[in-house]
Design a protein around this motif. Structure first.
Motif, PDB file in Angstrom:
ATOM      1  N   MET A   1      81.646 -49.863 -48.042  1.00 16.32           N
ATOM      2  CA  MET A   1      82.893 -50.629 -48.172  1.00 16.32           C
ATOM      3  C   MET A   1      83.180 -50.860 -49.654  1.00 16.32           C
ATOM      4  SD  MET A   1      84.085 -53.726 -45.725  1.00 16.32           S
ATOM      5  CE  MET A   1      82.739 -54.817 -46.148  1.00 16.32           C
ATOM      6  N   THR A   2      84.438 -50.946 -49.983  1.00 13.71           N
ATOM      7  CA  THR A   2      84.867 -50.929 -51.380  1.00 13.71           C
ATOM      8  C   THR A   2      85.855 -52.053 -51.655  1.00 13.71           C
ATOM      9  OG1 THR A   2      84.658 -48.516 -51.368  1.00 13.71           O
ATOM     10  CG2 THR A   2      85.922 -49.476 -53.161  1.00 13.71           C
ATOM     11  N   VAL A   3      85.793 -52.588 -52.861  1.00 12.35           N
ATOM     12  CA  VAL A   3      86.804 -53.522 -53.353  1.00 12.35           C
ATOM     13  C   VAL A   3      87.595 -52.820 -54.439  1.00 12.35           C
ATOM     14  CG1 VAL A   3      87.270 -55.763 -54.400  1.00 12.35           C
ATOM     15  CG2 VAL A   3      85.320 -55.501 -52.843  1.00 12.35           C
ATOM     16  N   GLY A   4      88.907 -52.869 -54.338  1.00 13.16           N
ATOM     17  CA  GLY A   4      89.765 -52.228 -55.322  1.00 13.16           C
ATOM     18  C   GLY A   4      90.309 -53.222 -56.329  1.00 13.16           C
ATOM     19  N   PHE A   5      90.462 -52.772 -57.556  1.00 17.62           N
ATOM     20  CA  PHE A   5      91.017 -53.595 -58.627  1.00 17.62           C
ATOM     21  C   PHE A   5      92.091 -52.826 -59.371  1.00 17.62           C
ATOM     22  CE2 PHE A   5      86.815 -55.345 -57.994  1.00 17.62           C
ATOM     23  CZ  PHE A   5      86.960 -56.720 -58.187  1.00 17.62           C
ATOM     24  N   ASP A   6      93.175 -53.507 -59.697  1.00 20.26           N
ATOM     25  CA  ASP A   6      94.129 -53.019 -60.687  1.00 20.26           C
ATOM     26  C   ASP A   6      93.471 -53.139 -62.062  1.00 20.26           C
ATOM     27  OD1 ASP A   6      96.750 -52.354 -61.805  1.00 20.26           O
ATOM     28  OD2 ASP A   6      96.804 -54.460 -62.405  1.00 20.26           O
ATOM     29  N   LEU A   7      94.064 -52.531 -63.079  1.00 16.50           N
ATOM     30  CA  LEU A   7      93.481 -52.560 -64.421  1.00 16.50           C
ATOM     31  C   LEU A   7      94.197 -53.543 -65.343  1.00 16.50           C
ATOM     32  CD1 LEU A   7      91.346 -51.361 -66.346  1.00 16.50           C
ATOM     33  CD2 LEU A   7      93.080 -49.680 -67.033  1.00 16.50           C
ATOM     34  N   ASP A   8      95.407 -53.189 -65.800  1.00 19.29           N
ATOM     35  CA  ASP A   8      96.100 -54.004 -66.802  1.00 19.29           C
ATOM     36  C   ASP A   8      96.401 -55.397 -66.288  1.00 19.29           C
ATOM     37  OD1 ASP A   8      96.738 -52.195 -69.178  1.00 19.29           O
ATOM     38  OD2 ASP A   8      97.405 -50.968 -67.489  1.00 19.29           O
ATOM     39  N   MET A   9      95.936 -56.393 -67.015  1.00 23.59           N
ATOM     40  CA  MET A   9      96.147 -57.807 -66.736  1.00 23.59           C
ATOM     41  C   MET A   9      95.445 -58.280 -65.463  1.00 23.59           C
ATOM     42  SD  MET A   9      97.500 -58.402 -69.482  1.00 23.59           S
ATOM     43  CE  MET A   9      97.405 -60.162 -69.179  1.00 23.59           C
ATOM     44  N   THR A  10      94.638 -57.402 -64.861  1.00 25.59           N
ATOM     45  CA  THR A  10      93.742 -57.803 -63.779  1.00 25.59           C
ATOM     46  C   THR A  10      92.313 -57.773 -64.304  1.00 25.59           C
ATOM     47  OG1 THR A  10      95.231 -56.993 -62.054  1.00 25.59           O
ATOM     48  CG2 THR A  10      92.922 -57.305 -61.443  1.00 25.59           C
ATOM     49  N   LEU A  11      91.834 -56.599 -64.703  1.00 29.07           N
ATOM     50  CA  LEU A  11      90.501 -56.480 -65.301  1.00 29.07           C
ATOM     51  C   LEU A  11      90.531 -56.574 -66.821  1.00 29.07           C
ATOM     52  CD1 LEU A  11      88.892 -53.610 -63.190  1.00 29.07           C
ATOM     53  CD2 LEU A  11      88.272 -56.041 -63.139  1.00 29.07           C
ATOM     54  N   ILE A  12      91.616 -56.124 -67.430  1.00 27.32           N
ATOM     55  CA  ILE A  12      91.682 -56.149 -68.893  1.00 27.32           C
ATOM     56  C   ILE A  12      92.998 -56.754 -69.367  1.00 27.32           C
ATOM     57  CG2 ILE A  12      90.229 -54.093 -69.044  1.00 27.32           C
ATOM     58  CD1 ILE A  12      92.736 -52.544 -69.984  1.00 27.32           C
ATOM     59  N   ASP A  13      92.924 -57.435 -70.512  1.00 25.53           N
ATOM     60  CA  ASP A  13      94.132 -57.877 -71.209  1.00 25.53           C
ATOM     61  C   ASP A  13      94.433 -56.815 -72.254  1.00 25.53           C
ATOM     62  OD1 ASP A  13      96.154 -58.985 -72.678  1.00 25.53           O
ATOM     63  OD2 ASP A  13      95.201 -60.945 -72.918  1.00 25.53           O
ATOM     64  N   SER A  14      95.335 -55.937 -71.915  1.00 26.56           N
ATOM     65  CA  SER A  14      95.654 -54.787 -72.764  1.00 26.56           C
ATOM     66  C   SER A  14      96.878 -55.020 -73.633  1.00 26.56           C
ATOM     67  CB  SER A  14      95.873 -53.546 -71.891  1.00 26.56           C
ATOM     68  OG  SER A  14      96.802 -53.836 -70.858  1.00 26.56           O
ATOM     69  N   ARG A  15      97.420 -56.236 -73.607  1.00 26.01           N
ATOM     70  CA  ARG A  15      98.679 -56.490 -74.312  1.00 26.01           C
ATOM     71  C   ARG A  15      98.621 -56.211 -75.812  1.00 26.01           C
ATOM     72  NH1 ARG A  15      99.727 -62.379 -71.862  1.00 26.01           N
ATOM     73  NH2 ARG A  15      97.498 -62.424 -72.398  1.00 26.01           N
ATOM     74  N   PRO A  16      97.598 -56.671 -76.546  1.00 26.92           N
ATOM     75  CA  PRO A  16      97.622 -56.421 -77.998  1.00 26.92           C
ATOM     76  C   PRO A  16      97.626 -54.927 -78.339  1.00 26.92           C
ATOM     77  CG  PRO A  16      96.021 -58.127 -77.457  1.00 26.92           C
ATOM     78  CD  PRO A  16      96.459 -57.525 -76.156  1.00 26.92           C
ATOM     79  N   GLY A  17      96.820 -54.149 -77.650  1.00 26.15           N
ATOM     80  CA  GLY A  17      96.749 -52.727 -77.938  1.00 26.15           C
ATOM     81  C   GLY A  17      98.004 -51.984 -77.518  1.00 26.15           C
ATOM     82  N   ILE A  18      98.551 -52.349 -76.360  1.00 27.92           N
ATOM     83  CA  ILE A  18      99.777 -51.696 -75.906  1.00 27.92           C
ATOM     84  C   ILE A  18     100.926 -52.011 -76.862  1.00 27.92           C
ATOM     85  CG2 ILE A  18     101.531 -51.724 -74.092  1.00 27.92           C
ATOM     86  CD1 ILE A  18      99.279 -51.810 -72.058  1.00 27.92           C
ATOM     87  N   ALA A  19     100.991 -53.267 -77.333  1.00 31.37           N
ATOM     88  CA  ALA A  19     102.024 -53.611 -78.316  1.00 31.37           C
ATOM     89  C   ALA A  19     101.869 -52.762 -79.572  1.00 31.37           C
ATOM     90  CB  ALA A  19     101.941 -55.091 -78.659  1.00 31.37           C
ATOM     91  N   ALA A  20     100.630 -52.569 -80.022  1.00 28.39           N
ATOM     92  CA  ALA A  20     100.399 -51.733 -81.206  1.00 28.39           C
ATOM     93  C   ALA A  20     100.823 -50.289 -80.955  1.00 28.39           C
ATOM     94  CB  ALA A  20      98.930 -51.798 -81.600  1.00 28.39           C
ATOM     95  N   ALA A  21     100.557 -49.788 -79.755  1.00 25.01           N
ATOM     96  CA  ALA A  21     100.946 -48.419 -79.419  1.00 25.01           C
ATOM     97  C   ALA A  21     102.462 -48.270 -79.378  1.00 25.01           C
ATOM     98  CB  ALA A  21     100.331 -48.012 -78.090  1.00 25.01           C
ATOM     99  N   TYR A  22     103.146 -49.283 -78.852  1.00 27.46           N
ATOM    100  CA  TYR A  22     104.612 -49.226 -78.839  1.00 27.46           C
ATOM    101  C   TYR A  22     105.174 -49.260 -80.264  1.00 27.46           C
ATOM    102  CZ  TYR A  22     105.380 -49.674 -73.796  1.00 27.46           C
ATOM    103  OH  TYR A  22     105.451 -49.445 -72.446  1.00 27.46           O
ATOM    104  N   ARG A  23     104.574 -50.063 -81.125  1.00 25.52           N
ATOM    105  CA  ARG A  23     105.052 -50.104 -82.511  1.00 25.52           C
ATOM    106  C   ARG A  23     104.829 -48.760 -83.201  1.00 25.52           C
ATOM    107  NH1 ARG A  23     102.386 -55.450 -82.211  1.00 25.52           N
ATOM    108  NH2 ARG A  23     104.069 -56.937 -81.760  1.00 25.52           N
ATOM    109  N   ALA A  24     103.699 -48.137 -82.909  1.00 31.64           N
ATOM    110  CA  ALA A  24     103.447 -46.808 -83.474  1.00 31.64           C
ATOM    111  C   ALA A  24     104.445 -45.786 -82.938  1.00 31.64           C
ATOM    112  CB  ALA A  24     102.019 -46.378 -83.146  1.00 31.64           C
ATOM    113  N   LEU A  25     104.798 -45.924 -81.667  1.00 28.34           N
ATOM    114  CA  LEU A  25     105.793 -45.032 -81.073  1.00 28.34           C
ATOM    115  C   LEU A  25     107.138 -45.201 -81.765  1.00 28.34           C
ATOM    116  CD1 LEU A  25     106.570 -43.034 -78.765  1.00 28.34           C
ATOM    117  CD2 LEU A  25     107.126 -45.058 -77.384  1.00 28.34           C
ATOM    118  N   SER A  26     107.526 -46.460 -82.014  1.00 23.87           N
ATOM    119  CA  SER A  26     108.786 -46.712 -82.715  1.00 23.87           C
ATOM    120  C   SER A  26     108.769 -46.096 -84.107  1.00 23.87           C
ATOM    121  CB  SER A  26     109.047 -48.211 -82.807  1.00 23.87           C
ATOM    122  OG  SER A  26     109.324 -48.761 -81.541  1.00 23.87           O
ATOM    123  N   ALA A  27     107.651 -46.247 -84.806  1.00 23.54           N
ATOM    124  CA  ALA A  27     107.549 -45.700 -86.161  1.00 23.54           C
ATOM    125  C   ALA A  27     107.646 -44.177 -86.154  1.00 23.54           C
ATOM    126  CB  ALA A  27     106.233 -46.140 -86.792  1.00 23.54           C
TER     127      ALA A  27
END
Length: 211
Positions: free
Chosen positions: A1-27
């Motif tokens: 039997m298995t328990v499933g987990f989402d990733l972003d904002m469930t297991l990890i707080d990925s906001r700082p890195g994703i924001a940095a990636a979006y800024r790099a994309l804009s640049a």
């Protein structure tokens, strides 16, 4: 039997890195993406967010560019959410398996999990809402834990209980309205909840755990 987990904002707080990636994309592209706004609505597929900023004919190229930038900008700043490691340990203490089912591309999700030392048994990526249901069924998931209403839709579609954690963009009320069987403020309460539900305790014994 298995328990499933989402990733972003469930297991990890990925906001700082994703924001940095979006800024790099804009640049790199010259197209402004409001990174601070974008990270307040994590959960849906990347294309959903990029359509807010790029003309339709540029979205696919923007997806490719963003994903190329992602490992350099987004992995290092991410942190486990409160209780994430203990939640995964609790699953194994019950003799259960962990599967991560996420809208993030699988190879990028794997980078996050490996970097943070969050052990898992299976990983399914690039899936959202109803699209996650087939993976939940395939991997024998008994409960699915997520922070987004789309995760509760996934659980409902797969015919399993959804466990909402109010650590992302959706409130406890939103998660309940989307069909969550249980709602926790964060994963710190998950081990106690798992103790209860794995022995089939009555729902009303969980009131103290819910928000």
């Amino acid at each position: 039997m298995t328990v499933g987990f989402d990733l972003d904002m469930t297991l990890i707080d990925s906001r700082p890195g994703i924001a940095a990636a979006y800024r790099a994309l804009s640049a790199k592209t010259g197209v402004h993406v409001d990174a601070d706004l974008a990270v307040t609505r994590l959960g849906p597929p990347l294309r959903t967010e990029l359509r807010e900023w790029f003309p339709p004919e540029q979205v696919e190229e923007a997806v490719t560019t963003y994903r190329a930038l992602y490992p350099a900008y987004a992995i290092e700043p991410a942190l486990p959410t409160p209780g994430a490691a203990a939640a995964l340990n609790a699953v194994r203490a019950h003799g259960l398996r962990v599967v991560v089912v996420t809208s993030k591309l699988g190879r990028l999700a794997e980078l996050h999990l490996d970097h943070l030392g969050l052990a898992y048994d299976e990983l399914a990526g690039d899936l959202f809402a109803e699209g996650k249901a087939a993976a939940l069924t395939e991997h024998g998931v008994r409960w699915y834990v997520g922070d987004h209403t789309g995760d509760m839709v996934a659980a409902r579609t797969a015919g399993i209980p959804g466990i909402g954690v109010a650590t992302g963009p959706c409130s406890a009320a939103d998660l309940r309205a989307a069909g969550a069987s249980y709602v926790l403020p964060d994963l710190t309460g998950f081990p106690a909840l798992l103790d209860e539900i794995t022995v089939g305790s009555r729902t009303d014994t969980l009131d103290s755990l819910e928000t």
